[in-house]
Design a protein around this motif. Structure first.
Motif, PDB file in Angstrom:
ATOM      1  N   GLU A 153     -36.680  -9.226  -8.334  1.00  7.28           N
ATOM      2  CA  GLU A 153     -36.127 -10.468  -9.175  1.00  7.28           C
ATOM      3  C   GLU A 153     -36.837 -11.619  -8.811  1.00  7.28           C
ATOM      4  OE1 GLU A 153     -31.972 -10.666  -9.619  1.00  7.28           O
ATOM      5  OE2 GLU A 153     -31.580  -8.528  -9.814  1.00  7.28           O
ATOM      6  N   THR A 154     -37.013 -12.521  -9.508  1.00 13.65           N
ATOM      7  CA  THR A 154     -37.870 -13.784  -8.984  1.00 13.65           C
ATOM      8  C   THR A 154     -37.452 -14.879 -10.139  1.00 13.65           C
ATOM      9  OG1 THR A 154     -39.730 -14.899  -8.363  1.00 13.65           O
ATOM     10  CG2 THR A 154     -39.974 -13.221 -10.211  1.00 13.65           C
ATOM     11  N   GLU A 196     -39.624  -4.749 -13.681  1.00  8.59           N
ATOM     12  CA  GLU A 196     -39.518  -3.357 -13.410  1.00  8.59           C
ATOM     13  C   GLU A 196     -40.884  -2.851 -12.822  1.00  8.59           C
ATOM     14  OE1 GLU A 196     -38.120   0.461 -15.942  1.00  8.59           O
ATOM     15  OE2 GLU A 196     -38.878  -1.160 -16.980  1.00  8.59           O
ATOM     16  N   GLU A 251     -38.094  -6.779 -17.416  1.00  7.22           N
ATOM     17  CA  GLU A 251     -37.108  -5.876 -17.808  1.00  7.22           C
ATOM     18  C   GLU A 251     -35.991  -6.687 -18.579  1.00  7.22           C
ATOM     19  OE1 GLU A 251     -33.515  -3.165 -16.049  1.00  7.22           O
ATOM     20  OE2 GLU A 251     -35.210  -3.471 -14.822  1.00  7.22           O
ATOM     21  N   ASN A 252     -35.945  -8.016 -17.947  1.00  7.21           N
ATOM     22  CA  ASN A 252     -34.872  -8.796 -18.639  1.00  7.21           C
ATOM     23  C   ASN A 252     -35.233 -10.243 -18.287  1.00  7.21           C
ATOM     24  OD1 ASN A 252     -32.265  -9.578 -19.883  1.00  7.21           O
ATOM     25  ND2 ASN A 252     -31.704 -10.258 -17.764  1.00  7.21           N
ATOM     26  N   VAL A 306     -36.308 -10.439 -14.077  1.00 13.25           N
ATOM     27  CA  VAL A 306     -36.163  -9.268 -13.539  1.00 13.25           C
ATOM     28  C   VAL A 306     -37.591  -8.368 -13.931  1.00 13.25           C
ATOM     29  CG1 VAL A 306     -34.943  -6.930 -13.390  1.00 13.25           C
ATOM     30  CG2 VAL A 306     -33.624  -8.948 -13.614  1.00 13.25           C
ATOM     31  N   ASP A 332     -33.329 -13.736 -17.628  1.00 12.74           N
ATOM     32  CA  ASP A 332     -32.073 -14.404 -17.514  1.00 12.74           C
ATOM     33  C   ASP A 332     -32.182 -15.790 -17.751  1.00 12.74           C
ATOM     34  OD1 ASP A 332     -29.286 -14.873 -17.060  1.00 12.74           O
ATOM     35  OD2 ASP A 332     -29.352 -14.531 -14.806  1.00 12.74           O
ATOM     36  N   ASP A 339     -39.920  -9.735 -23.010  1.00  9.27           N
ATOM     37  CA  ASP A 339     -39.331  -8.533 -22.421  1.00  9.27           C
ATOM     38  C   ASP A 339     -40.379  -7.228 -22.771  1.00  9.27           C
ATOM     39  OD1 ASP A 339     -37.009  -9.617 -21.822  1.00  9.27           O
ATOM     40  OD2 ASP A 339     -35.491  -8.396 -23.160  1.00  9.27           O
TER      41      ASP A 339
END
Length: 236
Positions: free
Chosen positions: A214-215, A207, A191-192, A205, A194, A172
């Motif tokens: 998102e990818t 930013e 940002e995150n 995600v 997952d 992150d």
């Protein structure tokens, strides 16, 4: 085996016009797999420094062209993402980088930035002797004692002795660029991450100043701030 390839069937990453002619040169065996662009295309179609394969071969024989610090001998040598292409006689140096359409483009860099090449770590294995073998995105392997380097991290490898000059963790807040998919060429910070159970790819995600995107994990590479400074050179 043929040394030519139909233009309509080349990978989408190749920076060439597909409908102007029927055939183009085929990449020889080497790094980057099928995504590798023959050096001839870079010299002729992108930069316009030569008009023919013969002229390109002559430039290589004169030692006028360097790829990752080495003098290539074959104009069909594959060039790919994050490679460093240099022209000492012209004092011009470029990094291969995906543009916003996903095609490979050349980003001008300073000579001081040619001493190391970025690589995404795609594999990590412990080997005999207590060392760690890393596999990079271009098929290259290297040995290290650094346990902190993990898959999906990025490392900068010296073009002189293949030592690790820098390490950028995949985490992150890391600066990344998308190299595949609809967001190829876009840059932002993570940002995150997952983590998806099972065999499905992990999501990321990213930013940006605006909405971000998102990818999937496979499509992003951790980079450093030097990638933000320069403009790309395109064949269009």
């Amino acid at each position: 085996m043929s040394k030519h390839q139909k233009r309509l069937s080349v990978p989408k990453t190749w920076p060439i016009a597909r409908k102007e002619q029927h055939y183009t040169v085929k990449a020889s065996g080497g790094p980057h797999g099928e995504a590798g662009v023959p050096l001839l295309i870079v010299l002729r179609d992108v930069l316009g420094y030569v008009d023919s394969k013969k002229e390109a071969q002559y430039a290589l024989e004169q030692g006028s062209v360097h790829v990752n610090g080495d003098v290539p001998s074959d104009v069909r040598r594959p060039v790919g993402m994050f490679d460093i292409v240099g022209f000492g006689d012209r004092a011009e140096f470029y990094r291969v980088f995906p543009d916003e359409g996903g095609r490979l483009a050349l980003t001008p860099i300073d000579e001081a930035d040619t001493d190391g090449k970025l690589g995404k770590v795609t594999e990590k294995h412990h080997v005999d002797g207590g060392q760690i073998q890393l596999g990079l995105h271009d098929g290259r392997t290297l040995l290290t004692d650094d346990e902190s380097i993990s898959t999906n991290d990025s490392v900068v490898i010296s073009t002189d002795d293949a030592s690790v000059l820098a390490h950028f963790p995949y985490e992150d807040g890391a600066l990344v660029t998308a190299v595949k998919g609809r967001h190829a060429g876009e840059i932002g910070t993570i940002e995150n991450i997952d983590v998806t159970p099972g065999s499905s790819p992990n999501g990321v995600v990213v930013e940006q100043d605006d909405v971000g995107f998102e990818t999937i994990e496979e499509y992003v590479v951790v980079i450093d701030e030097n990638f933000l400074d320069n403009e790309e050179v395109s064949d269009e």
